[in-house]
Motif scaffolding. Structure first.
Motif, PDB file in Angstrom:
ATOM      1  N   GLU A  14      -3.859  47.113 -74.737  1.00  0.00           N
ATOM      2  CA  GLU A  14      -4.469  48.145 -73.969  1.00  0.00           C
ATOM      3  C   GLU A  14      -3.697  48.761 -72.805  1.00  0.00           C
ATOM      4  O   GLU A  14      -3.538  50.055 -72.615  1.00  0.00           O
ATOM      5  N   ASP A  15      -3.384  47.861 -72.013  1.00  0.00           N
ATOM      6  CA  ASP A  15      -2.706  48.612 -70.631  1.00  0.00           C
ATOM      7  C   ASP A  15      -1.484  49.240 -70.921  1.00  0.00           C
ATOM      8  O   ASP A  15      -1.089  50.315 -70.530  1.00  0.00           O
ATOM      9  N   ALA A  16      -0.592  48.574 -71.964  1.00  0.00           N
ATOM     10  CA  ALA A  16       0.633  49.266 -72.126  1.00  0.00           C
ATOM     11  C   ALA A  16       0.619  50.183 -72.897  1.00  0.00           C
ATOM     12  O   ALA A  16       1.293  51.286 -72.880  1.00  0.00           O
ATOM     13  N   LEU A  17      -0.414  50.385 -73.873  1.00  0.00           N
ATOM     14  CA  LEU A  17      -0.764  51.321 -74.759  1.00  0.00           C
ATOM     15  C   LEU A  17      -1.105  52.828 -73.722  1.00  0.00           C
ATOM     16  O   LEU A  17      -0.570  53.806 -73.876  1.00  0.00           O
ATOM     17  N   GLU A  18      -1.840  52.235 -72.794  1.00  0.00           N
ATOM     18  CA  GLU A  18      -2.456  53.508 -71.765  1.00  0.00           C
ATOM     19  C   GLU A  18      -1.295  54.109 -71.131  1.00  0.00           C
ATOM     20  O   GLU A  18      -0.871  55.462 -71.061  1.00  0.00           O
ATOM     21  N   HIS A  19      -0.093  53.118 -70.772  1.00  0.00           N
ATOM     22  CA  HIS A  19       1.056  53.764 -70.231  1.00  0.00           C
ATOM     23  C   HIS A  19       1.691  54.575 -71.141  1.00  0.00           C
ATOM     24  O   HIS A  19       2.379  55.633 -70.712  1.00  0.00           O
ATOM     25  N   ALA A  20       1.967  53.944 -72.341  1.00  0.00           N
ATOM     26  CA  ALA A  20       2.631  54.939 -73.189  1.00  0.00           C
ATOM     27  C   ALA A  20       2.004  56.185 -73.481  1.00  0.00           C
ATOM     28  O   ALA A  20       2.692  57.534 -73.639  1.00  0.00           O
ATOM     29  N   VAL A  21       0.679  56.384 -73.469  1.00  0.00           N
ATOM     30  CA  VAL A  21       0.003  57.665 -73.570  1.00  0.00           C
ATOM     31  C   VAL A  21       0.390  58.462 -72.597  1.00  0.00           C
ATOM     32  O   VAL A  21       0.745  59.609 -72.826  1.00  0.00           O
ATOM     33  N   VAL A  22       0.443  57.984 -71.131  1.00  0.00           N
ATOM     34  CA  VAL A  22       0.527  58.918 -70.268  1.00  0.00           C
ATOM     35  C   VAL A  22       2.213  59.546 -70.346  1.00  0.00           C
ATOM     36  O   VAL A  22       2.218  60.670 -70.382  1.00  0.00           O
ATOM     37  N   ARG A  23       2.939  58.709 -70.959  1.00  0.00           N
ATOM     38  CA  ARG A  23       4.238  59.255 -70.990  1.00  0.00           C
ATOM     39  C   ARG A  23       4.281  60.428 -72.335  1.00  0.00           C
ATOM     40  O   ARG A  23       4.904  61.226 -72.233  1.00  0.00           O
ATOM     41  N   ALA A  24       3.560  60.083 -73.132  1.00  0.00           N
ATOM     42  CA  ALA A  24       3.414  60.856 -74.562  1.00  0.00           C
ATOM     43  C   ALA A  24       3.019  62.250 -74.153  1.00  0.00           C
ATOM     44  O   ALA A  24       3.319  63.054 -74.670  1.00  0.00           O
ATOM     45  N   MET A  25       1.938  62.283 -73.010  1.00  0.00           N
ATOM     46  CA  MET A  25       1.678  63.500 -72.701  1.00  0.00           C
ATOM     47  C   MET A  25       2.496  64.182 -71.579  1.00  0.00           C
ATOM     48  O   MET A  25       1.985  65.280 -71.115  1.00  0.00           O
ATOM     49  N   ASP A  26       3.726  63.568 -71.249  1.00  0.00           N
ATOM     50  CA  ASP A  26       4.485  64.162 -70.323  1.00  0.00           C
ATOM     51  C   ASP A  26       3.896  64.213 -68.982  1.00  0.00           C
ATOM     52  O   ASP A  26       3.978  65.161 -68.279  1.00  0.00           O
ATOM     53  N   ARG A  27       3.083  63.107 -68.680  1.00  0.00           N
ATOM     54  CA  ARG A  27       2.416  63.175 -67.174  1.00  0.00           C
ATOM     55  C   ARG A  27       2.989  61.838 -66.588  1.00  0.00           C
ATOM     56  O   ARG A  27       3.781  60.769 -67.261  1.00  0.00           O
ATOM     57  N   GLN A  28       2.728  61.674 -65.352  1.00  0.00           N
ATOM     58  CA  GLN A  28       3.278  60.630 -64.487  1.00  0.00           C
ATOM     59  C   GLN A  28       2.497  59.499 -64.258  1.00  0.00           C
ATOM     60  O   GLN A  28       2.827  58.555 -64.170  1.00  0.00           O
ATOM     61  N   SER A  29       1.222  59.708 -64.017  1.00  0.00           N
ATOM     62  CA  SER A  29       0.259  58.777 -64.075  1.00  0.00           C
ATOM     63  C   SER A  29      -1.097  59.019 -64.776  1.00  0.00           C
ATOM     64  O   SER A  29      -1.456  60.019 -65.239  1.00  0.00           O
ATOM     65  N   VAL A  30      -1.759  58.122 -64.916  1.00  0.00           N
ATOM     66  CA  VAL A  30      -3.130  57.964 -65.501  1.00  0.00           C
ATOM     67  C   VAL A  30      -4.289  58.978 -65.137  1.00  0.00           C
ATOM     68  O   VAL A  30      -4.892  59.759 -65.791  1.00  0.00           O
ATOM     69  N   ASP A  31      -4.171  59.219 -63.633  1.00  0.00           N
ATOM     70  CA  ASP A  31      -4.989  60.299 -62.855  1.00  0.00           C
ATOM     71  C   ASP A  31      -5.148  61.510 -63.609  1.00  0.00           C
ATOM     72  O   ASP A  31      -5.692  62.253 -63.376  1.00  0.00           O
ATOM     73  N   GLN A  32      -3.368  61.633 -63.827  1.00  0.00           N
ATOM     74  CA  GLN A  32      -3.359  63.063 -64.406  1.00  0.00           C
ATOM     75  C   GLN A  32      -3.994  63.546 -65.791  1.00  0.00           C
ATOM     76  O   GLN A  32      -3.674  64.686 -66.482  1.00  0.00           O
ATOM     77  N   VAL A  33      -4.383  62.433 -66.603  1.00  0.00           N
ATOM     78  CA  VAL A  33      -4.712  62.471 -68.026  1.00  0.00           C
ATOM     79  C   VAL A  33      -6.146  62.863 -67.882  1.00  0.00           C
ATOM     80  O   VAL A  33      -6.924  61.935 -67.496  1.00  0.00           O
ATOM     81  N   ASP A  34      -6.640  63.607 -68.918  1.00  0.00           N
ATOM     82  CA  ASP A  34      -8.003  63.903 -69.104  1.00  0.00           C
ATOM     83  C   ASP A  34      -8.614  62.516 -69.663  1.00  0.00           C
ATOM     84  O   ASP A  34      -8.093  62.250 -70.612  1.00  0.00           O
ATOM     85  N   PRO A  35      -9.664  62.173 -69.303  1.00  0.00           N
ATOM     86  CA  PRO A  35     -10.266  60.763 -69.664  1.00  0.00           C
ATOM     87  C   PRO A  35     -10.610  60.921 -71.227  1.00  0.00           C
ATOM     88  O   PRO A  35     -10.099  59.786 -72.038  1.00  0.00           O
ATOM     89  N   GLY A  36     -11.262  61.976 -71.502  1.00  0.00           N
ATOM     90  CA  GLY A  36     -11.567  62.112 -72.996  1.00  0.00           C
ATOM     91  C   GLY A  36     -10.263  62.228 -73.876  1.00  0.00           C
ATOM     92  O   GLY A  36     -10.227  61.540 -75.014  1.00  0.00           O
ATOM     93  N   HIS A  37      -9.302  62.754 -73.213  1.00  0.00           N
ATOM     94  CA  HIS A  37      -7.887  62.914 -74.012  1.00  0.00           C
ATOM     95  C   HIS A  37      -7.270  61.668 -74.078  1.00  0.00           C
ATOM     96  O   HIS A  37      -6.920  61.071 -75.305  1.00  0.00           O
ATOM     97  N   MET A  38      -7.267  61.127 -72.961  1.00  0.00           N
ATOM     98  CA  MET A  38      -6.884  59.473 -72.819  1.00  0.00           C
ATOM     99  C   MET A  38      -7.350  58.621 -74.256  1.00  0.00           C
ATOM    100  O   MET A  38      -6.784  57.928 -74.955  1.00  0.00           O
ATOM    101  N   ARG A  39      -8.928  58.593 -74.082  1.00  0.00           N
ATOM    102  CA  ARG A  39      -9.521  57.899 -75.008  1.00  0.00           C
ATOM    103  C   ARG A  39      -9.323  58.298 -76.562  1.00  0.00           C
ATOM    104  O   ARG A  39      -8.871  57.317 -77.451  1.00  0.00           O
ATOM    105  N   CYS A  40      -8.988  59.324 -77.053  1.00  0.00           N
ATOM    106  CA  CYS A  40      -8.923  59.928 -78.016  1.00  0.00           C
ATOM    107  C   CYS A  40      -7.359  59.505 -78.606  1.00  0.00           C
ATOM    108  O   CYS A  40      -7.173  59.238 -79.600  1.00  0.00           O
ATOM    109  N   ALA A  41      -6.490  59.733 -77.551  1.00  0.00           N
ATOM    110  CA  ALA A  41      -5.033  59.390 -77.722  1.00  0.00           C
ATOM    111  C   ALA A  41      -5.012  57.803 -78.241  1.00  0.00           C
ATOM    112  O   ALA A  41      -4.301  57.363 -79.120  1.00  0.00           O
TER     113      ALA A  41
END
Lengths: 207, 470
Positions: free
Chosen positions: B360-387
């Motif tokens: 899960e942690d590695a997946l979360e990190h990959a999702v941040v990159r997939a969304m062209d963001r630098q950190s988890v804080d910049q990602v909408d939690p709902g979007h993160m869950r869906c991704a």
């Protein structure tokens, strides 16, 4: 000194030969009758014994090339083509034959062949139109279109044909591929309108 | 209401599910379309786009009004009619337009359950049933490209195309050397048509300029435009084919057609002919499960192998691009819509693949990159869950012991629900590359679902993703 028919023919051919080169290199507008006469090694006045103006020279060249195109069309013809396909092949054969002279075809159409042009009554121009429409009539009859095409159909076709030629002469797309599309769709439009009219006429006759 | 759905579908087959859907209507529609000019002008195409949408809306509106008064059975019948009518209308518009819009139609047609079934079946026809060019046009076009008539180049050349797609049509031919070839000829003017489509679509996106993710959306849009415009360059496709071909040997039972350069240009592509059938014809033979599994396995293997060994991503896995051969080989054709990874993208692919196996942690990190963001804080939690749910849907098959059942209704419906949620909640921010990755994931799963194939994905992940996982 009396000029024999043979010498006259030779001079005429020389005028056409040098004109082909001049028109291809400089275009129609930048070529003068003086240029043609000088290249053909005749007096400018003598040129007018053969052609009334440079546009007539150009039109004669176009007519000769279209004759060549017609020969090619008949040589390459296939059986089983639909009417729009046959017409497409016929027009494209003429366009292929005109290819070396694409630069000056447009201005000639505008001045000599356009339905809006007052100067569109030269002998060569009329010969092109009659010869072309005779072939189109022959192709229509082959495809079961009875009788001569109506005045409206002839005018519609001729306008589409000149429009396609004019478009092609200015077509900047790679290999003038836009012309292929325009011609294909224009001829489909023409054939559809012709077919619809025939069907309507038959229906009226039945009624 | 000017559109009567009942009248529109009166000429259609009684039951589109048992017969080939809407063939009669399609033929009628295609016949009418063949007499319509291709609208080159941007304004004309824009207008047609509008009317096409209006017609589809009208078809559904007609259904809604009439269904208010109908019995349950009648309601189902009308729903089918409306779907079919809408599909035919949409197909009509797209065949006529022939450009990028048709590509979108193909894309939609590949996703089961996202679209109503009849709608989807009709759209899938787009892979094969675009209005053909007549031979006189083909001949002139090829003369422009190859310098002479087809009959002067080939020993035999079939004047009638045997397959057609959004960008061109394909003719069987035989070289003077005796080899059978498939000659793909591009529609003249198609590149200009696609550019015009994108100008229109960009205009449609204009109201989104003030939204937070506009820059990212524009980047995705430009990437899509570049990829589709590149698809019009058959020399580029030939290069991809050559590269992909080196990935396979005889024993693999996967064949990428050889390119014949002497008879190929930017608009004509001459390839080795592969004697096989498309998905519908294959399914019509009622193949046993073992054969379905066999071809499903080859499809997954082919896609992963090309990615792993050539750093190419096959972005266009629709049914028209796979051929099922009697001898068990899979024809892997049409590399027009392909992506070559740059170093950054390759690194991203490796990170994503690693994340599948790490958790899960590695997946979360990959999702941040997939969304062209630098950190988890910049990602909408709902979007993160869906991704992350989407990532699990795509990748969990790689962790499954034994054959994974891609024919499962539950599995495909879960994927469709995730796509629907992403669209409904406007979760659009993404690296452009992800559009192509996801298109391929979905497209392949759609084919495998129809194939009802079971594939040992864990084994394929272990054997075909070696470079990516190193």
């Amino acid at each position: 000194m009396r000029v024999t028919a043979k010498a006259r023919e030779a001079t005429r051919n020389r005028i056409l030969r040098v004109s082909r080169k001049l028109f291809s290199e400089k275009g129609l507008n930048d070529t003068t009758t003086r240029d043609i006469a000088q290249s053909a090694e005749i007096a400018t006045g003598t040129l007018f014994n053969y052609f009334p103006n440079k546009e007539s020279v150009a039109m004669t060249i176009i007519a000769e090339r279209l004759d060549h195109g017609e020969d090619e069309f008949r040589r390459r013809r296939r059986t089983g083509e639909s009417l729009d396909e046959t017409l497409f092949a016929y027009v494209m054969a003429g366009i292929r034959a005109l290819e070396p002279f694409r630069r000056f075809v447009g201005p000639v159409i505008e001045t000599m062949m356009s339905p809006f042009s007052k100067a569109s009554s030269s002998e060569a121009c009329e010969r092109v139109r009659v010869s072309h429409m005779e072939t189109v009539g022959e192709l229509l009859r082959e495809q079961g279109e009875a009788g001569d095409p109506s005045f409206v159909a002839v005018h519609l076709y001729w306008t589409l044909y000149l429009g396609a030629l004019s478009f092609w002469s200015n077509d900047e797309s790679p290999n003038q591929e836009d012309t292929l599309v325009l011609l294909d769709q224009s001829l489909r439009l023409f054939v559809t309108s012709l077919t619809n009219n025939s069907a309507r006429a038959e229906k009226n006759d039945d009624a | 209401m000017t559109l009567d759905v009942g009248e529109l579908v009166a000429a259609l087959p009684d039951d589109g599910r048992t017969e080939s859907p809407s063939n009669a209507a399609l033929q009628e529609m295609l016949s009418k379309l063949s007499h319509k000019p291709v609208p080159v002008g941007s304004l004309t195409r824009f207008w047609i786009l509008g009317t096409m949408q209006a017609k589809i809306a009208a078809a559904y509106l007609a259904y809604w009004i009439r269904s208010s008064y109908a019995t349950a059975d009648e309601k189902q019948r009308q729903r089918n009619e409306a779907h079919l009518a809408a599909a035919v209308k949409l197909l009509g518009g797209m065949s006529y337009l022939r450009g990028a819009i048709m590509k979108v139609g193909q894309l939609l047609g590949a996703y089961p359950k996202v679209m109503p079934e009849l709608f989807m079946e009709t759209l899938s026809k787009l892979h094969f049933e675009a209005p053909p060019m007549h031979y006189a046009l083909i001949r002139e076009h090829m003369r422009n490209e190859l310098g002479c008539d087809p009959e002067d180049v080939f020993d035999e050349f079939e004047t009638r195309a045997f397959a057609a797609a959004s960008l061109g049509q394909v003719h069987r031919a035989r070289l003077r050397s005796g080899e059978r070839v498939a000659v793909k000829v591009q529609y003249p003017n198609i590149a200009a048509t696609i550019r015009s489509d994108f100008r229109n679509m960009k205009a449609l996106l204009a109201p989104m300029r003030l939204t937070a993710n506009w820059e990212n959306l524009r980047e995705q849009f430009d990437d899509m435009r570049q990829t589709l415009v590149r698809e019009t360059d058959y020399e580029s496709e030939a290069a991809f084919l050559r590269k992909a071909r080196t990935c396979f040997e005889d024993g693999d039972q996967i064949v990428v057609p050889r390119v014949f350069d002497a008879y190929s240009t930017k608009r004509v592509l001459t390839m080795e002919y592969i004697d096989g059938v498309h998905l519908d014809d294959f399914l019509a033979t009622h193949p046993p499960q073992s054969r379905r599994d066999h071809f499903g396995t080859l499809m997954m293997k082919a896609t992963f192998r090309v990615c792993d060994r050539s750093r190419l991503w096959y972005s266009d896995p629709h049914p028209g691009n796979f051929l099922f051969c009697d001898d068990g080989r899979l024809g892997f054709i049409d590399f027009g819509c392909c992506r070559e990874f740059n170093d950054d993208e390759w690194d991203y692919m490796r990170e994503c693949t690693e994340a599948v196996y790490k958790g899960e942690d590695a997946l979360e990190h990959a999702v941040v990159r997939a969304m062209d963001r630098q950190s988890v804080d910049q990602v909408d939690p709902g979007h993160m869950r869906c991704a992350i749910d989407v990532a699990h849907w795509v990748d969990d098959c790689l962790l499954h012991d034994g054959p994974f059942d891609f024919g499962s209704e539950e599995y495909i419906e879960r994927g469709v629900a995730l796509v629907t949620e992403s669209v409904r909640k406007h979760y659009l921010r993404s690296m452009p590359l992800n559009n192509w990755l996801f298109r391929s994931f979905l497209g392949l799963r759609a084919i495998l679902y129809r194939l009802r194939a079971r594939v040992d994905m864990k084994h394929i992940g272990d054997t075909e993703l070696r470079s990516v996982r190193e």
